[in-house]
Scaffold this active site. Structure first.
Site, short mmCIF file in Angstrom:
data_model
loop_
_atom_site.label_atom_id
_atom_site.label_comp_id
_atom_site.label_asym_id
_atom_site.label_seq_id
_atom_site.Cartn_x
_atom_site.Cartn_y
_atom_site.Cartn_z
N ASP A 146 0.58 -1.01 0.24
CA ASP A 146 -0.12 -0.13 0.36
C ASP A 146 1.08 1.33 -0.33
O ASP A 146 0.35 2.83 -0.96
CB ASP A 146 -0.99 0.04 1.08
CG ASP A 146 -1.78 1.10 1.47
OD1 ASP A 146 -2.09 1.64 0.32
OD2 ASP A 146 -2.14 1.44 2.42
N ILE A 177 -9.06 -4.55 -8.38
CA ILE A 177 -8.54 -5.83 -8.76
C ILE A 177 -9.43 -6.58 -8.41
O ILE A 177 -9.97 -6.94 -6.47
CB ILE A 177 -7.17 -6.23 -8.14
CG1 ILE A 177 -6.03 -5.20 -8.82
CG2 ILE A 177 -6.64 -8.29 -8.02
CD1 ILE A 177 -6.09 -5.58 -10.41
N CYS A 180 -14.98 -7.75 -16.73
CA CYS A 180 -16.23 -7.27 -16.12
C CYS A 180 -17.23 -7.62 -17.21
O CYS A 180 -18.45 -7.46 -16.99
CB CYS A 180 -15.69 -6.31 -15.34
SG CYS A 180 -14.96 -6.19 -14.40
N CYS A 217 -20.79 -5.64 -17.91
CA CYS A 217 -21.36 -5.21 -16.20
C CYS A 217 -20.64 -3.72 -16.44
O CYS A 217 -19.51 -3.96 -16.17
CB CYS A 217 -21.01 -6.20 -15.26
SG CYS A 217 -21.53 -6.17 -13.99
N CYS A 237 -21.52 -1.39 -10.96
CA CYS A 237 -20.80 -0.54 -10.11
C CYS A 237 -20.54 0.95 -10.81
O CYS A 237 -20.28 1.78 -9.48
CB CYS A 237 -19.30 -0.47 -9.53
SG CYS A 237 -18.21 -0.79 -11.04
N SER A 259 -14.47 7.54 -0.59
CA SER A 259 -13.38 6.86 0.37
C SER A 259 -11.83 8.02 0.40
O SER A 259 -11.41 8.21 2.01
CB SER A 259 -12.65 5.54 -0.48
OG SER A 259 -11.60 4.91 0.05
N CYS A 292 -19.46 0.63 -4.37
CA CYS A 292 -18.32 0.22 -5.71
C CYS A 292 -18.60 -1.26 -5.69
O CYS A 292 -18.03 -2.17 -6.38
CB CYS A 292 -17.78 0.61 -6.14
SG CYS A 292 -16.48 0.38 -6.14
#
Ligand code: B12
Length: 410
Positions: free
Chosen positions: A138, A162, A192, A195, A198, A220, A248
């Protein structure tokens, strides 16, 4: 070449749930995309996320000159089902799943260190020389998601997270850059498809296009990284999210499938009440939910909001010492709590918000004023008028004036 099976086995032994390998070649495409995003202002609000950082983080050899391979690791934080706040009699706030338990940096870093020590020992025995390593999770200058994608650990979801086949995106990413030449894995072919659930689910429209996040609109960012005031126009859209946001991720069919696999959701999509013992009974022996990421009783996943407004600095530190929530500091969390209470529509919150109009932090006072304006009522109006006479801070005064301007003439 070293036997990658032995290396991967050790990663599992350390508690990582998935491990893949890629080369240490530059992430040129990611670099171009990141630089373009910075230029378009989509990374604004993160002053440390500079072009220079992007350059380094996409060139593993800038971090380890002899870099040959990257070991990409994932640790799943899916443990329990989200609690349901619909029946609650007092207003509650939502905490993103990754922050229900211990701070993942504190859990993953020591394991990376042990992994590196083991790798050095192993290569000393096998090759007669010690492997060199650099460890990342991170906060390091490394593009965690680009590494995971190329290593075949998962694929890019349209919400930019991911996704993996077994666990959806409910996992942390980490990596070890090494000078060892290791057999790389192939990227996955999955994606995806059509789709776009999200993109439409995000209440602040922080996902303007597939694979693209507008940092400054992301809940966030607003609840964790932003240090100052939350923009007025975004506050009503934030609902009761007080630390991070999972919207999401929660709407993602791949994630729902992962939750179902653990028995956390039934076929209709309703969250199920499941204990850890039950999860262990139902899942294959290969996966043990990490007890470190279970809800900490002192934190919970949907804490009552009103008592949070009464936290002193010391109580905040005690309560969130081992939690990622400490990152917001007391003033950031209480700012978020004010916004959530404003959005709750619950007049029970008025006395606590009136109290917060006198908080030691201007940031909290300003957001308490906004929340009172949103809740309306005579008590809120009177308290704001008194506060206007006493307030010395310009920004808070502006917030109070704005809040008062939202009351209809009586
Ligand atoms: C900065 C940051 C944030 C910022 C986001 C800023 C941003 N736009 O990325 C904020 C604070 C908002 C944030 C939020 C979250 N974060 Co964060 N964050 C990071 C951090 C430190 C850097 C991310 C980064 O490099 N961004 C730059 C952008 C441009 O990269 P990107 O979004 O990955 O973009 C790629 C894709 O868009 C792709 N792409 C572009 N176009 C196309 C087109 C196609 C067809 C395809 C296939 C791909 C593709 O290429 C781009 C470059 O690689 C990483 C840790 C790290 N060191 O990497 C964690 C990290 C990404 N975060 C993480 C998490 C868990 C979260 C949250 C879920 C937390 C929460 N619940 O609140 C949210 C998720 C929000 C979201 N939808 O992304 C995890 C993600 C794990 C995973 N499974 O993906 C990471 C990896 C931390 C970790 N080590 O585990 N985060």
């Amino acid at each position: 070449m070293l036997n990658t099976h032995i290396i991967k086995e050790y990663a599992y032994e350390l508690g990582f749930d998935t491990v893949h390998i890629t080369t240490a070649e530059a992430f040129s495409e990611a670099k171009n995309i990141i630089q373009e995003r910075i230029a378009r202002g989509l990374m604004d609000g993160l002053p440390w996320f500079t072009e220079e950082r992007a350059e380094v983080s996409c060139h593993p050899d800038a971090l380890l000159p002899e870099a040959k391979s990257i070991i990409a690791l994932g640790m799943v934080y899916l443990t329990e089902q989200p609690e349901d706040d619909r029946e609650a009699t007092e207003p509650r706030g939502r905490i993103a799943r990754y922050a229900w338990g211990d701070d993942y940096h504190d859990i993953i870093k020591p394991r990376l260190k042990r992994f590196s020590e083991w790798l050095q020992e192993y290569t000393r025995t096998e090759l007669g020389s010690e492997a060199e390593t650099r460890l990342f999770v991170d906060t390091g200058r490394m593009v965690d998601r680009a590494v995971a994608q190329r290593a075949g650990l998962g694929w890019y979801g349209k919400n930019t997270n991911i996704l993996t086949k077994g666990w959806g995106s409910w996992l942390f990413l980490a990596e070890i850059v090494t000078n060892l030449p290791l057999e790389p894995d192939e990227p996955l072919k999955a994606n995806c498809g059509n789709c776009e659930i999200c993109l439409h689910a995000c209440p602040t429209q922080a996902l303007p296009n597939p694979y693209e996040l507008d940092n400054q609109r992301c809940i966030s960012f607003l609840t964790i990284e932003l240090r100052g005031s939350i923009p007025l126009e975004l506050r009503p859209l934030m609902g009761n999210n007080i630390f991070g946001c999972d919207i999401c991720q929660e709407v993602c069919p791949i994630n729902k499938l992962a939750e179902r696999r653990l028995g956390l959701r039934d076929k209709q999509g309703t969250a199920q009440f499941v204990t850890l013992a039950e999860i262990n009974r139902r899942t294959q022996p290969t996966f043990q939910p990490h007890k470190e990421f279970l809800k900490r009783p002192a934190v919970g996943s949907i804490p009552e909001l009103i008592p949070l407004l009464a936290l002193s600095e010391e109580e905040f530190r005690d309560r969130f010492r081992h939690s990622p929530i400490k990152r917001t500091k007391r003033r950031g969390l209480l700012r978020n709590v004010c916004v959530a209470l404003g959005n709750s529509g619950d007049l029970q919150a008025v006395p606590a918000l009136v109290g917060a109009l006198h908080d030691q932090e201007a940031l909290v006072r300003g957001h308490a004023a906004w929340a009172l304006g949103r809740l309306q009522g005579q008590e809120a109006h009177a308290a704001l008028q008194v506060a206007l006479l006493e307030e010395k801070d310009d920004e808070v005064t502006q917030e109070i004036r704005y809040a008062l301007s939202t009351f209809s003439e009586t």
